[in-house]
Design an enzyme around this catalytic site. Sequence first.
Site, short mmCIF file in Angstrom:
data_model
loop_
_atom_site.label_atom_id
_atom_site.label_comp_id
_atom_site.label_asym_id
_atom_site.label_seq_id
_atom_site.Cartn_x
_atom_site.Cartn_y
_atom_site.Cartn_z
N ASN A 214 1.48 -9.13 -4.04
CA ASN A 214 1.46 -8.03 -4.66
C ASN A 214 1.29 -6.69 -4.82
OD1 ASN A 214 -0.88 -10.70 -5.07
ND2 ASN A 214 0.12 -10.20 -6.92
N ARG A 222 19.23 -12.01 -1.10
CA ARG A 222 20.29 -11.36 -0.40
C ARG A 222 19.91 -9.67 -0.13
NH1 ARG A 222 24.89 -13.72 -2.35
NH2 ARG A 222 24.20 -12.80 -4.51
N ASP A 269 -10.44 -9.16 -2.47
CA ASP A 269 -9.60 -8.00 -3.57
C ASP A 269 -10.50 -7.94 -4.42
OD1 ASP A 269 -8.33 -5.73 -3.89
OD2 ASP A 269 -6.92 -6.81 -4.67
N ALA A 303 -5.81 -6.62 -11.90
CA ALA A 303 -6.98 -5.92 -11.58
C ALA A 303 -7.39 -6.19 -10.68
CB ALA A 303 -7.10 -4.98 -12.91
#
Length: 379
Positions: A214, A222, A269, A303
């Site tokens: 995130n 690559r 979080d 959020a």
Amino acid sequence: MILKNAKIVDDSFRFADADVAVEEDKISEIAPGLAGGEEIDLSGCVLVPGFVDIHIHACVGADTCDADADGLAKMCAHLVTKGVTSFCPTTMTVSHKGILRALETVKSCMDHPPKGAAIAGVNMEGPYISIHKKGAQKGEFVKNSDFKEFQEFYDTCGGIIKLVDIAPECPGAEEFIPQASRLCTVSIAHTEADYACAKHAFELGITHATHLYNAMPGMKHREPGVIGAVLDDPRVRAELICDGFHIHPAVLRITFEALGKDRVVIVSDSMRAAGAPDGVSELGGQTVYVKDGQARLKDGTIAGSTTNLHQEIKNLVGWGVPFLTAIQAATLNPARAIHEDERIGSIKVGKYADMVALDSDLNIRMVVARGKIAVNNNA
């Protein structure tokens, strides 16, 4: 107090048949057949270490950046009901004054601890991030890394900062990382860094990655980017938000397998809507809309979360991650990330008596925090 008849997860994160004796706030003995004093029967339960959430902004309407002692006390009281016995209140990208006020409030609460989960220190998520990967952080306060400012924050709050985020491609990082890493854990976060830049940042002293996947470029075959650099470097731990919304369950399984049992850190979080019904909320001065437990800004940007570590452990086990691996990722690994593993994070003699009893469905039957029964659903 003696916790008896549970299967315990020992300090090597293996199952063991033993009782656990608690004296005051510490684990005093671990052995089969202990007796004496108050005995608590936990037959049919697994006793695991108390959960350690090192990245959590808010819950039940209270936010770290409110700089409100009553709000932090509310967080402590709620989190312990979810098995979290230690946590790091986490700041957002807000003003210099706002961060300072939040730090001072947390320090006050550490000096005079509220009941519930213990505050282990502060996580500073921002302001030293990339404006191009700011996510739900407020753009007007994003700035290049400034070690002099960070030193002021660190000294003013008495050294309680345990983790600070940085986008290593931004000006000032070359000087900031080696100096800040002598004071606390430095994490790569909200970044556009490529593989080479990330690897160089690890050489300078970064040992952690904030909410991997995130607010950073995706991994391509690559262009491995930050994600590839983290997976490729055994010195770096990585946070994962395991709500099934931030990261697909299949990617979580793959990442746990790639990082191994010692390098994954489960974090919530979470923002202030965690533990509350869907509706309109707030994060870092921005309006957040929560629907079906998913928090987004008006433009659709994710959020934060509304989850907690207990729910994430249940999610992971349901998605095929081994139980002991998930438990270590929610306990010892985060404790190591903030250099608190001598005191918390595992069931070991001499450590704080922070433990959670889970039944066969992984529901919480009891929480012991600092040697006291904080939650008792065992009746």
